[in-house]
Design a protein around this motif. Structure first.
Motif, PDB file in Angstrom:
ATOM      1  N   ARG A 135       0.809  -1.220   0.000  1.00 55.32           N
ATOM      2  CA  ARG A 135       0.000   0.000   0.000  1.00 55.32           C
ATOM      3  C   ARG A 135       0.843   1.270   0.000  1.00 55.32           C
ATOM      4  NH1 ARG A 135      -3.990  -0.740   4.880  1.00 55.32           N
ATOM      5  NH2 ARG A 135      -4.921   1.142   3.961  1.00 55.32           N
ATOM      6  N   LEU A 136       2.150   1.130   0.232  1.00 55.10           N
ATOM      7  CA  LEU A 136       3.061   2.273   0.223  1.00 55.10           C
ATOM      8  C   LEU A 136       4.473   1.771  -0.014  1.00 55.10           C
ATOM      9  CD1 LEU A 136       3.439   5.390   0.844  1.00 55.10           C
ATOM     10  CD2 LEU A 136       3.968   4.700   3.196  1.00 55.10           C
ATOM     11  N   ILE A 137       5.224   2.499  -0.829  1.00 57.68           N
ATOM     12  CA  ILE A 137       6.643   2.234  -1.048  1.00 57.68           C
ATOM     13  C   ILE A 137       7.435   3.336  -0.365  1.00 57.68           C
ATOM     14  CG2 ILE A 137       8.496   2.087  -2.761  1.00 57.68           C
ATOM     15  CD1 ILE A 137       6.369   1.029  -4.742  1.00 57.68           C
ATOM     16  N   VAL A 138       8.431   2.960   0.434  1.00 59.11           N
ATOM     17  CA  VAL A 138       9.264   3.919   1.156  1.00 59.11           C
ATOM     18  C   VAL A 138      10.709   3.774   0.676  1.00 59.11           C
ATOM     19  CG1 VAL A 138      10.120   4.639   3.415  1.00 59.11           C
ATOM     20  CG2 VAL A 138       7.735   3.917   3.158  1.00 59.11           C
ATOM     21  N   LEU A 139      11.321   4.908   0.316  1.00 63.92           N
ATOM     22  CA  LEU A 139      12.659   4.923  -0.268  1.00 63.92           C
ATOM     23  C   LEU A 139      13.556   5.944   0.431  1.00 63.92           C
ATOM     24  CD1 LEU A 139      11.449   5.147  -3.972  1.00 63.92           C
ATOM     25  CD2 LEU A 139      12.511   3.124  -2.955  1.00 63.92           C
ATOM     26  N   GLN A 140      14.876   5.701   0.381  1.00 67.72           N
ATOM     27  CA  GLN A 140      15.886   6.642   0.840  1.00 67.72           C
ATOM     28  C   GLN A 140      17.030   6.639  -0.179  1.00 67.72           C
ATOM     29  OE1 GLN A 140      15.962   3.501   2.364  1.00 67.72           O
ATOM     30  NE2 GLN A 140      13.862   3.811   3.089  1.00 67.72           N
ATOM     31  N   LEU A 141      18.161   7.280   0.158  1.00 67.86           N
ATOM     32  CA  LEU A 141      19.245   7.431  -0.820  1.00 67.86           C
ATOM     33  C   LEU A 141      20.551   6.772  -0.396  1.00 67.86           C
ATOM     34  CD1 LEU A 141      18.721  11.143  -1.969  1.00 67.86           C
ATOM     35  CD2 LEU A 141      17.720   9.040  -2.906  1.00 67.86           C
ATOM     36  N   GLU A 142      20.484   5.717   0.408  1.00 67.50           N
ATOM     37  CA  GLU A 142      21.689   4.954   0.736  1.00 67.50           C
ATOM     38  C   GLU A 142      21.863   3.755  -0.193  1.00 67.50           C
ATOM     39  OE1 GLU A 142      22.359   5.961   5.457  1.00 67.50           O
ATOM     40  OE2 GLU A 142      21.220   4.171   4.943  1.00 67.50           O
ATOM     41  N   ILE A 143      21.128   3.760  -1.295  1.00 68.14           N
ATOM     42  CA  ILE A 143      21.237   2.751  -2.358  1.00 68.14           C
ATOM     43  C   ILE A 143      21.436   3.503  -3.678  1.00 68.14           C
ATOM     44  CG2 ILE A 143      19.878   1.023  -1.133  1.00 68.14           C
ATOM     45  CD1 ILE A 143      17.446   1.870  -2.828  1.00 68.14           C
ATOM     46  N   PRO A 144      21.811   2.831  -4.762  1.00 61.98           N
ATOM     47  CA  PRO A 144      22.035   3.540  -6.020  1.00 61.98           C
ATOM     48  C   PRO A 144      20.797   4.311  -6.490  1.00 61.98           C
ATOM     49  CG  PRO A 144      22.990   1.350  -6.129  1.00 61.98           C
ATOM     50  CD  PRO A 144      22.199   1.399  -4.850  1.00 61.98           C
ATOM     51  N   LEU A 145      21.038   5.492  -7.063  1.00 61.01           N
ATOM     52  CA  LEU A 145      19.930   6.332  -7.512  1.00 61.01           C
ATOM     53  C   LEU A 145      19.094   5.647  -8.592  1.00 61.01           C
ATOM     54  CD1 LEU A 145      21.547   9.896  -7.634  1.00 61.01           C
ATOM     55  CD2 LEU A 145      19.953   8.960  -5.934  1.00 61.01           C
ATOM     56  N   GLU A 146      19.724   4.881  -9.458  1.00 67.68           N
ATOM     57  CA  GLU A 146      18.958   4.204 -10.513  1.00 67.68           C
ATOM     58  C   GLU A 146      17.961   3.217  -9.911  1.00 67.68           C
ATOM     59  OE1 GLU A 146      18.729   4.805 -13.706  1.00 67.68           O
ATOM     60  OE2 GLU A 146      20.184   6.438 -13.555  1.00 67.68           O
TER      61      GLU A 146
END
Length: 310
Positions: A135-146
């Protein structure tokens, strides 16, 4: 009707190596630290743990290394009720975060991404069916931007709302490729990097957040630490005040905020109330030492809320 998990967290896991210090050593200087604590961490894992402890059903897509830290990380997810079917093993070191916390609760953090740097767009596509059922996707930037961009595209194609916490700040993040997000949640430093504008005062933050809102992201939420949070949406602006507490360790406070906000957003759909609760949950976390160790369970948080109303 969706039958999968509540939240898919696509992101990092780290081993937090926390040193409690009086001050940082100068070049060439050796100092004795006050204390040391090791904890499971990483922005993705932290946010997943917080949401799961509050009662959300969470799927974690991440990569661990092939070292002594990996098994403990996977076990930690499982102990906290997180679906580990997409926790992948990599021929690399696990992610590690040396953290230094001074006597005023200010922290300085180094990040070694390790296996997190190998989480790929193919990994997102391989988990597509399970992610699409959330029901929701949560993302951050400690993984590759692509990989982040691929997850945003997947969410958009399946009608799953996407929340991006653009942390740690990355100058290579392309705003035109994150417009598919429904929520973006930076702090003041990340907001400054995203917009190229100053964020030294609350008025500065309002102006920069309005510029970010003009990129087309429906909800811009700026976390302000002890000053609470600023929310911009189609319905206007709202500054939600912070909760005064005596801070012992601010490590992971932003992740506590994201995890709690995500949990209540999925549960209720009420953004404003979810923000109010996230501010309270984050404030409670800084009164305790550690990262995930400071995140309250649903029962503990109910007690915190009761104390605030008494």
């Amino acid at each position: 009707m969706r039958t999968g998990k509540d939240i898919a967290v696509i992101g990092s896991n780290m081993v937090d190596l926390i040193s409690y210090i009086r001050r940082m050593p100068r070049e060439g200087e050796t100092l004795e630290a006050l204390d040391f604590h090791m904890d499971c961490g990483g922005k993705g894992a932290n946010q997943a743990i917080a949401a799961s402890r509050l009662g959300s059903r969470v799927l974690m897509l991440t990569r661990v290394g092939n070292d002594v830290f990996a098994a403990n990380t996977v076990d930690n997810f499982a102990r906290n009720g997180i679906d580990t079917s997409h926790v992948l093993t990599t021929e690399a070191s696990s992610g590690v975060a040396p953290i230094f916390v001074d006597e005023d609760s200010r922290n300085s953090i180094l990040i070694i991404k390790g296996a997190n740097g190998h989480l790929s767009p193919d990994d997102v596509r391989d988990a597509e069916d399970d992610i699409a059922s959330c029901r929701l996707i949560v993302l951050q930037l400690e993984i590759p931007l692509e990989t982040v961009y691929e997850a945003i595209t997947l969410g958009r194609s399946h009608g799953v709302p996407v929340l991006l916490n653009p942390a740690p700040a990355d100058p290579d993040l392309q705003l035109e490729r994150i417009r598919g997000c429904d929520y973006i949640v930076p702090n003041e430093t990340e907001l400054a990097m995203l917009t190229g504008m100053p964020t030294d005062t609350l008025d500065d933050i309002h102006r920069a957040a309005a510029v970010l809102r003009e990129t087309g992201i429906p909800n811009v939420i700026v976390t302000l630490g002890e000053q609470g949070a600023l929310w911009l949406s189609d319905t206007g602006e709202r500054h939600l005040p912070g909760i005064p507490v005596t801070a012992r360790d601010t490590t992971g406070a932003g992740d506590a905020f994201i995890g709690c906000f995500s949990h209540h957003l999925v549960r209720t759909g009420d953004v404003e109330r979810s923000l109010e609760l996230a501010i309270r949950y984050s404030a409670d976390s800084v009164t305790k030492r550690g990262t995930q160790a400071s995140f309250a369970t649903a029962e503990e948080f109910d007690s915190v809320l009761q104390d605030l109303t008494d």
